[in-house]
Design a protein around this motif. Structure first.
Motif, PDB file in Angstrom:
ATOM      1  N   TRP A 292       0.835  -1.302  -0.097  1.00 43.97           N
ATOM      2  CA  TRP A 292      -0.212  -0.097  -0.261  1.00 43.97           C
ATOM      3  C   TRP A 292       1.173   1.096  -0.200  1.00 43.97           C
ATOM      4  N   SER A 293       1.850   1.208   1.181  1.00 43.77           N
ATOM      5  CA  SER A 293       2.750   2.202   1.106  1.00 43.77           C
ATOM      6  C   SER A 293       4.092   2.616   0.043  1.00 43.77           C
ATOM      7  N   GLU A 294       3.585   1.265  -0.850  1.00 46.73           N
ATOM      8  CA  GLU A 294       4.976   1.934  -1.912  1.00 46.73           C
ATOM      9  C   GLU A 294       5.771   2.604  -2.721  1.00 46.73           C
ATOM     10  N   ASN A 295       6.880   3.175  -2.097  1.00 39.14           N
ATOM     11  CA  ASN A 295       7.937   4.711  -3.017  1.00 39.14           C
ATOM     12  C   ASN A 295       8.317   4.510  -3.534  1.00 39.14           C
ATOM     13  N   PRO A 296       7.300   4.987  -4.950  1.00 37.19           N
ATOM     14  CA  PRO A 296       7.648   4.519  -6.489  1.00 37.19           C
ATOM     15  C   PRO A 296       9.640   4.958  -6.894  1.00 37.19           C
ATOM     16  N   THR A 297       9.969   5.003  -5.790  1.00 36.54           N
ATOM     17  CA  THR A 297      11.470   5.360  -6.011  1.00 36.54           C
ATOM     18  C   THR A 297      12.458   3.686  -6.175  1.00 36.54           C
ATOM     19  N   GLN A 298      13.747   3.984  -6.623  1.00 39.04           N
ATOM     20  CA  GLN A 298      14.331   2.808  -7.221  1.00 39.04           C
ATOM     21  C   GLN A 298      15.508   3.204  -6.058  1.00 39.04           C
ATOM     22  N   ARG A 299      14.983   4.577  -4.979  1.00 36.22           N
ATOM     23  CA  ARG A 299      16.659   5.020  -3.958  1.00 36.22           C
ATOM     24  C   ARG A 299      16.239   4.206  -3.049  1.00 36.22           C
TER      25      ARG A 299
END
Length: 350
Positions: A292-299
């Motif tokens: 649910w709280s996934e950050n759309p960042t590769q870092r």
């Protein structure tokens, strides 16, 4: 055109709504967009241009000027063409209807459907709701409101006043100015089940300061000051500091986080702020899974133990052992901090 956006009530959720706000502004560039929000969130969006006005609403505060009646009156006077409802409560849908917004876009759940004109249904498989990252969840509302596809990138801004406040923090604490600062966030407004033990944070801070040659700045909100002080006391290292006796407004926090090389955080709002300011984040998960709280960042690195009870979703451990957080070893987190510093900054850390 007048647009009302009912904003989420939590820091992390509001940060995850920033792609939706960006989409609305790009699509309706000449519209007057009003954000309806909790007062404590006012500084979070400072420096962005997505909202023309902020209206404060908090029925729990017991203040007429930010209560139900006032909001409904304000909405009727403004005559909104569109209301986008990010929170899922029935109350918000009823308020948008009572406020006579012509179009009302929101998810159909909890009896809200009758009050909506733009109805969005949760994705389901075999009758069960499909878990969806909150960023995509909110962007679906923007799509129904007429916006084209928008980047999932989280975004926040830091203004000059925030930077000056951070300058004072750096000077008062004596933080190093070469950039070698790691931010810790130990908070968890959801409940105690999200908290990593204080002694674990303290040991990690001591090792980061002593072995990786980085200052550690323990972030906190008004309700976590004692915890931040305890981490510093137990770490017992001259290069470990806390924000407990510094300004705790969101603007100062944003500027301090942006100056840090990375953040180690529980699953709570400040980790999303770090991601929105393009800081690498190591997140310690327990009762809630990262979907649910996934950050759309590769870092980003998400740490979660493979336990049968992981992702229970309870604010207090129902089994009373809290293993999902207690058994997450300092060695494991330290190794990820070391690896991220090497990857991001090519530092010769040992």
């Amino acid at each position: 055109m007048n647009i009302a956006v009912f904003l989420p009530n939590w820091i992390g959720d509001l940060v995850m709504a920033t792609p939706t706000l960006r989409a609305l502004r790009r699509q309706f560039g000449q519209a007057e967009i009003v954000g309806i929000m909790r007062p404590y969130l006012s500084d979070l969006l400072r420096g962005t241009d997505w909202l023309d006005e902020q209206w404060f609403f908090d029925p729990r505060a017991g203040r007429a000027e930010i209560g139900h009646r006032t909001l409904v009156q304000q909405m009727r006077q403004r005559r909104f063409d569109l209301a986008v409802l990010l929170p899922n409560s029935l109350r918000v849908a009823v308020l948008a209807w009572l406020g006579r917004a012509e179009q009302r876009v929101g998810f159909v759940r909890d009896g809200r459907g009758a009050f909506l004109t733009g109805k969005v249904y949760l994705p389901q498989t075999n009758g069960r709701i499909v878990e969806t990252p909150m960023v995509d969840y909110y962007l679906r509302l923007a799509e129904i409101a007429g916006c084209p596809p928008e980047s999932r990138r989280l975004e926040l801004a830091v203004v000059a006043d925030d930077e000056r406040s951070a300058d004072r923090v750096w000077n008062q604490l004596g933080l190093r100015t070469d950039g070698q600062v790691v931010a810790f966030n130990s908070s968890g407004a959801f409940g105690g089940s999200k908290l990593w033990p204080t002694e674990h944070f303290a040991e990690l801070a001591r090792r980061v300061a002593g072995q990786l040659d980085h200052d550690v700045l323990v972030m906190c909100g008004p309700h976590e000051c004692d915890m931040a002080r305890a981490i510093v006391a137990q770490a017992d290292h001259p290069r470990v500091f806390s924000m407990a006796d510094q300004p705790l407004d969101l603007g100062t926090s944003k500027a301090c986080i942006r100056r840090s090389r990375l953040m180690v955080s529980t699953d709570s709002g400040p980790r999303h702020i770090a991601a929105a300011l393009d800081r690498p984040v190591i997140t310690l998960f327990g009762p809630l899974l990262p979907v649910w709280s996934e950050n759309p960042t590769q870092r980003a690195v998400n740490l979660i133990l493979d336990l049968d009870c992981a992702g229970c979703g309870k604010p207090v451990c129902p089994l009373r052992h809290h293993r999902c957080m207690r058994d997450l070893k300092v060695d494991t987190v330290y190794a990820e901090v070391e690896a991220m510093l090497e990857k991001e900054y090519s530092l010769p850390v040992s």
